[in-house]
Design a protein around this motif. Sequence first.
Motif, PDB file in Angstrom:
ATOM      1  N   THR A   1      -7.650   8.985  -8.602  1.00 15.20           N
ATOM      2  CA  THR A   1      -7.200   7.613  -8.865  1.00 15.20           C
ATOM      3  C   THR A   1      -8.101   6.641  -8.131  1.00 15.20           C
ATOM      4  O   THR A   1      -8.357   6.817  -6.949  1.00 15.20           O
TER       5      THR A   1
ATOM      6  N   ALA B   1      -8.416   4.355  -2.374  1.00 11.35           N
ATOM      7  CA  ALA B   1      -7.596   3.137  -2.255  1.00 11.35           C
ATOM      8  C   ALA B   1      -8.458   1.900  -2.010  1.00 11.35           C
ATOM      9  O   ALA B   1      -9.594   1.840  -2.447  1.00 11.35           O
ATOM     10  N   LEU B   2      -7.907   0.945  -1.288  1.00 14.01           N
ATOM     11  CA  LEU B   2      -8.632  -0.286  -1.000  1.00 14.01           C
ATOM     12  C   LEU B   2      -9.363  -0.171   0.342  1.00 14.01           C
ATOM     13  O   LEU B   2      -9.060   0.697   1.155  1.00 14.01           O
TER      14      LEU B   2
ATOM     15  N   PHE C   1      -7.350  11.313   0.254  1.00 16.32           N
ATOM     16  CA  PHE C   1      -7.252   9.859   0.298  1.00 16.32           C
ATOM     17  C   PHE C   1      -8.549   9.283   0.856  1.00 16.32           C
ATOM     18  O   PHE C   1      -9.202   9.915   1.686  1.00 16.32           O
ATOM     19  N   SER C   2      -8.872   8.088   0.425  1.00 10.75           N
ATOM     20  CA  SER C   2     -10.001   7.400   1.035  1.00 10.75           C
ATOM     21  C   SER C   2      -9.842   5.904   0.833  1.00 10.75           C
ATOM     22  O   SER C   2      -8.979   5.448   0.090  1.00 10.75           O
TER      23      SER C   2
ATOM     24  N   GLN D   1       0.490   7.059   3.548  1.00 12.62           N
ATOM     25  CA  GLN D   1       1.867   7.105   4.061  1.00 12.62           C
ATOM     26  C   GLN D   1       2.881   7.105   2.928  1.00 12.62           C
ATOM     27  O   GLN D   1       3.839   7.870   2.947  1.00 12.62           O
ATOM     28  N   GLY D   2       2.662   6.234   1.944  1.00 14.42           N
ATOM     29  CA  GLY D   2       3.600   6.194   0.821  1.00 14.42           C
ATOM     30  C   GLY D   2       3.609   7.500   0.062  1.00 14.42           C
ATOM     31  O   GLY D   2       4.672   8.070  -0.231  1.00 14.42           O
ATOM     32  N   ALA D   3       2.418   7.997  -0.253  1.00 17.45           N
ATOM     33  CA  ALA D   3       2.333   9.213  -1.066  1.00 17.45           C
ATOM     34  C   ALA D   3       2.909  10.410  -0.314  1.00 17.45           C
ATOM     35  O   ALA D   3       3.644  11.221  -0.889  1.00 17.45           O
TER      36      ALA D   3
ATOM     37  N   GLY E   1       1.271   4.166  -2.901  1.00 14.52           N
ATOM     38  CA  GLY E   1       1.148   5.608  -2.656  1.00 14.52           C
ATOM     39  C   GLY E   1       2.378   6.352  -3.150  1.00 14.52           C
ATOM     40  O   GLY E   1       2.287   7.389  -3.817  1.00 14.52           O
ATOM     41  N   ALA E   2       3.553   5.804  -2.833  1.00 18.12           N
ATOM     42  CA  ALA E   2       4.801   6.479  -3.201  1.00 18.12           C
ATOM     43  C   ALA E   2       5.023   6.456  -4.712  1.00 18.12           C
ATOM     44  O   ALA E   2       5.452   7.456  -5.299  1.00 18.12           O
TER      45      ALA E   2
ATOM     46  N   GLY F   1       0.832  -1.215   0.000  1.00 20.03           N
ATOM     47  CA  GLY F   1       0.000   0.000   0.000  1.00 20.03           C
ATOM     48  C   GLY F   1       0.856   1.251   0.000  1.00 20.03           C
ATOM     49  O   GLY F   1       0.620   2.190  -0.770  1.00 20.03           O
ATOM     50  N   MET F   2       1.882   1.251   0.826  1.00 16.98           N
ATOM     51  CA  MET F   2       2.797   2.398   0.880  1.00 16.98           C
ATOM     52  C   MET F   2       3.533   2.567  -0.439  1.00 16.98           C
ATOM     53  O   MET F   2       3.712   3.680  -0.932  1.00 16.98           O
TER      54      MET F   2
ATOM     55  N   ARG G   1      -7.408   0.307   3.650  1.00 14.48           N
ATOM     56  CA  ARG G   1      -5.964   0.469   3.400  1.00 14.48           C
ATOM     57  C   ARG G   1      -5.574   1.891   3.023  1.00 14.48           C
ATOM     58  O   ARG G   1      -4.484   2.120   2.505  1.00 14.48           O
TER      59      ARG G   1
ATOM     60  N   SER H   1      -2.053   3.224   4.509  1.00 15.86           N
ATOM     61  CA  SER H   1      -0.760   2.855   3.919  1.00 15.86           C
ATOM     62  C   SER H   1      -0.508   3.627   2.630  1.00 15.86           C
ATOM     63  O   SER H   1       0.613   4.084   2.381  1.00 15.86           O
ATOM     64  N   VAL H   2      -1.544   3.801   1.818  1.00 20.11           N
ATOM     65  CA  VAL H   2      -1.376   4.548   0.571  1.00 20.11           C
ATOM     66  C   VAL H   2      -1.005   6.002   0.882  1.00 20.11           C
ATOM     67  O   VAL H   2      -0.099   6.578   0.263  1.00 20.11           O
TER      68      VAL H   2
ATOM     69  N   PHE I   1      -6.817   9.830  -4.197  1.00 20.41           N
ATOM     70  CA  PHE I   1      -6.533   8.396  -4.341  1.00 20.41           C
ATOM     71  C   PHE I   1      -7.554   7.622  -3.520  1.00 20.41           C
ATOM     72  O   PHE I   1      -7.526   7.625  -2.303  1.00 20.41           O
TER      73      PHE I   1
END
Lengths: 624, 370
Positions: A472, B105-106, B83-84, B115-117, A303-304, A299-300, B109, B112-113, B103
């Motif tokens: 997205t 997401a799932l 995010f959602s 955090q990455g972004a 995102g990244a 997941g991270m 989750r 986590s998305v 974004f």
Amino acid sequence: MLRDLTAPTNIAPTAPHPAQDTNVALSQREPIVNDFAITAATKNGSGSQTSNAILLRALFKMGIPVSGKNLFPSNIQGRPTWYTIRLSKDGYLARRETTEIMIVLNPDTILEDHQNTAPGGVFMYADDIKLPVRRSDLHYYAIPVKEMARQHESDPKLRIYVANMVYVGAIAQLLGIDLDEIEAALMFHFKGKAKPVESNMKVVRAAAAWAAENLIKTDPYRVERMDKTKGQIMIDGNTAAALGAIYGGVGFAAWYPITPATSLADALNEYLPKLRIDPETKAPTYAVVQAEDELAALGMVMGAGWAGARAMTSTSGPGISLMAEFTGLGYFAEIPAVIWDVQRMGPATGLPTRVSQGDIIAAYWLGHGDTKHPVLLPGSVYECFEFGWRAFDLAERLQTPVFVLSDLDLGMNQWMSKPFDYPEEPMDRGKVLTEAQVNAARGFARYKDVDGDGIGWRTLPGNESPFAAYFTRGSGHNERAMLSERADDWENNMDRLARKFETARKLMPPPVIDMVTGAEIGIIGFGSTDPAIQEARALLEAKGIRASYLRLRALPMNEDMTMFLASHKRIYVVELNSDAQLCQLIRLHSPKDAEKVHPANHNDGLPLTAHWITEEILYQETRH
Amino acid sequence: MTTVKNGSTAGNGAPTTAAHVTPPRMPAPAASAAGVNIIGLVKADYKGLESTLCNGCGHDSISSQIITACYELGVKPEHIVKFSGIGCSSKSPAYFMSRSFGFNALHGRMPSVAQGALMANHTLQGLGVSGDGDTGSIGLGQFMHLIRRNLRMVYIIENNGVYGLTKGQFSATADVGQELKHAGRNEFPPIDLCRAAIVADCGFVARSFAGDPKQVVTLLKAALSHRGTAVLDIISPCVTFNNRDDSTKSYTWGKAHDERINDFGFVMSQEEIRVDYAEGETKEVELFDGSKIVLKKLDGSHDPTDKQAALRLLTEAHDKQLFITGLLYINTERPSLAETYHLVKPIASYQQDKLRPSRESLQKIMSAMY
């Protein structure tokens, strides 16, 4: 591999030095130089890993082609573990089924180790282990391991570590391994720290001196300096992969601990701080996160990757299972990501410390619905490095998750290699629109196939144009990234994704093909089985069977595969799994050739041997 | 890794690293042009697509408070990343601020998305919208770990105690004893996500009610100025499946039982404090970007800087099924995730010159491998 033992000589286990007589009887043999295998049987957590790594590197530094494989249990401390080193003057690096030199420090496995030593071989053991029977066809050397450890280490807790250096010294003396190279290997291992090198060398020298004085060498095995490793390096695949990722510009890595992938993240953490600090700001140009699980790790990464960093994760089979949903999202929302799968034996928890190539189908199609992913298949540590950086170029160019399938053997064991080449190609950051470009066009359609290759243009968060943003999602969408449940939008999108996959087919590294003129049979393999296949081809040729070889380096397969299939009457697909997964994929790739594609798969948790491949192909050939 | 400090310290004494590049906010002009905010945008610049949620859905009310808060603060829409996860709530980011990247997401989750972004570009402001199923059930693990790491983002839970998209199952925040048409009676106690957030060391925890727009807007503004993860648990009635008068997540119940635990104002950085409280009656909490929360002191009122008090208060409310709203807990000291990682420039902004180490460095590593 168990052999038949015919009438082992019964010698009282308590006899003080009965071995010497037997040894003399066996001693009329020609020397065997740089062409045998050594196996050390110890307990895990005892420090034997260090000793084995030292032996391996010392032999490598003597110029002898050598490979080392750790056959270890899923356990922290106290269970049997074996380390096998193969010396091959001819440069064959696959595991061998036979071991000529057995070193046993673990009484728990003495019976099987004794049985598994090749006839005429050496059996070196700690002298406090009682041997129940003796074979007439082995050379025995009993080493006072405990006594020497006691002399060198006053702390009983530390003696176990010292004991492992005793066998290094004894075997070095017995085989003729240069003690200076042992010292150099210790310097490498302890990163130049003088103190541990010195204390270990003291034990090694003492053990070598004891062996020189007390052992009468009766066996024919010797090592001699060669020059066949000049200019080579020795490294494990996970470190190679991490370095590849670093030279490929990894910006973000998230991972969750799992054998055998953990050392890949460890290597990122070791090398990134040395290589990737921004000289202007003194700040890191990367971030590595130990996630709460594999779902979060990917997941991270999603995102990244979406936000424009080169993002990766490393895991093994169970992690791949957990990542299925995010991989599908990445495919459909078209997000670059690199997923390293250092394969181990499944299904389920399986054999966590044993090698397998059982994830190739899972990785290729991971996710629900119609998903498919480019998969890189490194066949050497050199390619672990190369695909380490190339994977990011492919992921960003194709805007999709890219898998790299390594395995435990490749990832965790030490391999000789030519030094890695610096990436000469500039980084391919793919189709990214700048603020000015979006402003000029007053907008863009995220999922529109502008160039006919199935790949749309994307913008990155942080692009300040008021026309840059898009939403997205994993749900159905049209070209402008708007939610859509229209049938035509859905079909157009899936058609474009199929076109994109055809683009991927052209961009993936082609297979390496060694076409033998006039050969009726072809062998196909991938990954860590390459050395065993190479050797098997030589063995087959010695028996009059010449075989072409295609080493697959990526999925999807391309026309090279089709051509290779067309050029041979019988194809053997060598792989380490139970369902002959690659064989099935090849039959799907070219259904018309399905009947001539034969599985040659094996799956016992151990690295494949040339002997097994040769026997298997010879057996199948007799049936045609 | 080296800490890079810009030399200044925030008013609360905590070191300010260069990690957060907060958009400069200009002092509020004395008289702004009609409808134009401090960065020259009108409210329409913050709008999203037309909502497809049910008429009267609490989530739509929250979406409009997000628009109001960002417009009034003068946040650049391009500076926000939405995010959602999955669910009715998670559809809503499409219905506000179309000029912001989003974004979806799932299920469960989103953390986590995000955090990455937001580690790839920590200079952006994260705004997450989740639901009670998304956060309290499938995503409870990621929720706790997001807070534990203290990623700088606003995390809104649009909490209605029910699964809407799958038509009316209980969620993990439904009150015990509650009855629903299809699901029957709920036999299990709710997970209090505010209490969970405090347990995970969240530095900004508030509860509000979609039927109280003023409080929601004020909390949102303060949350956007917080150093790390800011959790807003907003009771947001589901008009279709969970709005019976006896439901603790209904409009009627909320209006009748909403008990404000504190009264506070939000003051933007460089803005003069102009809150209608008498001198000596207020307590100020300075936020990361220099903005302030001004709390009105009431006799026996809750002190949101006291973690134990916050947990006691929530536990009492939980046991008695009281509906308390307001700022429950604030701690501005914990470093954000980007600060912990010493990030300065966005990782995503680096190009090959900084991303690919030199040829010589590889040669050096290779020669050491012999």
